[in-house]
Design an enzyme around this catalytic site. Structure first.
Site, PDB file in Angstrom:
ATOM      1  N   ASP A 292       0.877  -1.251   0.062  1.00  0.00           N
ATOM      2  CA  ASP A 292      -0.031  -0.022  -0.197  1.00  0.00           C
ATOM      3  C   ASP A 292       0.760   1.328  -0.135  1.00  0.00           C
ATOM      4  O   ASP A 292       0.219   2.491   0.100  1.00  0.00           O
ATOM      5  CB  ASP A 292      -0.895   0.034   1.096  1.00  0.00           C
TER       6      ASP A 292
ATOM      7  N   ASP B  41      -6.367  -4.072  -6.648  1.00  0.00           N
ATOM      8  CA  ASP B  41      -5.930  -2.808  -6.063  1.00  0.00           C
ATOM      9  C   ASP B  41      -4.417  -2.398  -6.401  1.00  0.00           C
ATOM     10  O   ASP B  41      -4.295  -1.230  -6.257  1.00  0.00           O
ATOM     11  CB  ASP B  41      -6.124  -2.893  -4.434  1.00  0.00           C
TER      12      ASP B  41
END
Length: 397
Positions: free
Chosen positions: A116, A175
């Site tokens: 992330d 993602d």
């Protein structure tokens, strides 16, 4: 003399009138964009007081603000949104608020626990460097890119999203396409060229393995790191393993559009168009273009909407339109505009002083995990502001 003065004044009056610039009445979208940013600034002045500087705003639930620690994947969206609001208004106190938040977030540049870092560090420091050209922000981006690259697994040509667990051996989620922007940018701005190679390899593996024939994406692929083979294709946040989780389709659309921007690889552009077509033409996309949390969600039309997915769609479609012509280009612009108008309505935008200071309502984090259902989410606000700025920059000027 009196006549001379009268004539002179008349001539000066005509000259002065000629110098007054003609003003064109603001278009409806100009008014909508300006009003949204004025509203956002007022809301975020309240929101900034809700989180100490060792945390970040995350959501609002049951009448109270919920913050995250700096390690949480959404921690970069709040300073990123502040920077977008600053970009529109140029009010210096907003920049100062963003700088304070960035000073705290800087520690995350060496965090390698998951994929992330692009979300956290490029949505925040990337915008900060773009607006200020401060070299210390560039240094953070370059280090963050190095950290993210440690999660690249050559045997599967992909960046591992989460660590090995009882549920997964080597999971890669859709993602992850969003984190490649930081690698591409870093590679072009002083970082290793290997960073761009990693992002291209990851994109190619995602394109090959993540998609169904109709251009919808699986959420999670689990790989065997010994053989490189796929163990399973499942979901973590969608309705079921074969469903089209709405925000996941947005990550895919945005990611491949962005990869075309950097590489000019027409295969990526074609993939982005295919994903856009899946979204635009899906029979379960509501009239106001704000999707249900999953295109195959049970209970439609009473299933929860996901405003965060809609925000991502709008921003991605506006960029995709930049690479198209004619009716195809206009179709993407029109859909993005429809989404922005819907998001600006009372149905989805908060009232002033409400919603804990967040801009938008009715997002969904993860229904399977019973987490963040029908609440504001910081990344919904971020991509909404980004989409409004993109519309202003590309389609009003």
């Amino acid at each position: 003399m009196k006549r001379f003065l009268l004539v002179s004044l008349a001539c000066y009056g005509m000259y002065a009138a000629a110098r007054v610039p003609k003003t064109t009445p603001a278009t409806p979208m100009e008014k909508l964009i300006s009003e949204n940013f004025q509203f956002a600034e007022q809301q975020y002045r309240y929101l900034r007081n809700s989180a100490p500087y060792d945390s970040m705003p995350r959501t609002y639930k049951d009448g109270r603000n919920v913050n995250s620690d700096l390690e949480w994947w959404t921690s970069g969206f709040y300073p990123g949104t502040i920077l977008y609001i600053y970009e529109f208004s140029r009010h210096p106190e907003l920049l100062e608020e963003a700088k304070k938040r960035l000073n705290a977030l800087e520690v995350e540049q060496t965090n390698t626990i998951n994929h992330d870092l692009g979300f956290k560090m490029f949505c925040s420091f990337g915008n900060a460097y773009r607006l200020t050209k401060d070299g210390k922000y560039k240094a953070v981006i370059l280090q963050s890119s190095k950290s993210l690259a440690t999660r690249y697994r050559p045997v599967i040509s992909s960046i591992q999203s989460w660590n090995k667990s009882k549920a997964f051996n080597c999971p890669v989620i859709i993602d992850n396409m969003m984190n490649l922007e930081m690698l591409e940018w870093a590679s072009n701005n002083g970082g290793s060229k290997e960073l761009a190679t990693i992002s291209v390899n990851h994109s190619n593996a995602t394109l090959k393995n993540h998609f169904r024939d109709n251009y919808s994406s699986y959420h999670v692929l689990d790989y065997d790191l010994t053989t490189g083979k796929i163990i399973k294709k499942v979901t973590s946040q969608g309705a079921n393993d074969t469903s089209a989780w709405s925000r996941g389709q947005g990550w895919a659309l945005y990611g491949f559009t962005m990869m075309y921007r950097f590489t000019k690889n027409k295969t990526y552009l074609s993939q982005a168009k295919g994903i856009a077509g899946f979204i635009m033409n899906h029979p379960n996309l509501p009239e106001d273009k704000i999707p249900y949390w999953d295109f195959d969600a049970p209970g439609i039309p009473d299933a929860p909407r996901d405003v965060s997915a809609a925000s991502v769609y709008a921003s991605a479609l506006l960029e995709l339109a930049q690479y198209c012509k004619g009716t195809e280009r206009q179709g993407y612009i029109d859909l993005a505009k429809k989404i922005l108008v819907s998001l600006s309505s009372k149905a989805y935008r908060a009232g002033l002083g409400e919603n804990g200071g967040f801009i938008l309502k009715h997002s969904v984090g993860s229904i399977p995990h019973k987490s963040e259902i029908d609440v504001p989410l910081t990344y919904a606000d971020y991509y909404f502001m980004e989409a409004l700025l993109r519309y202003k920059r590309w389609y009003l000027n």
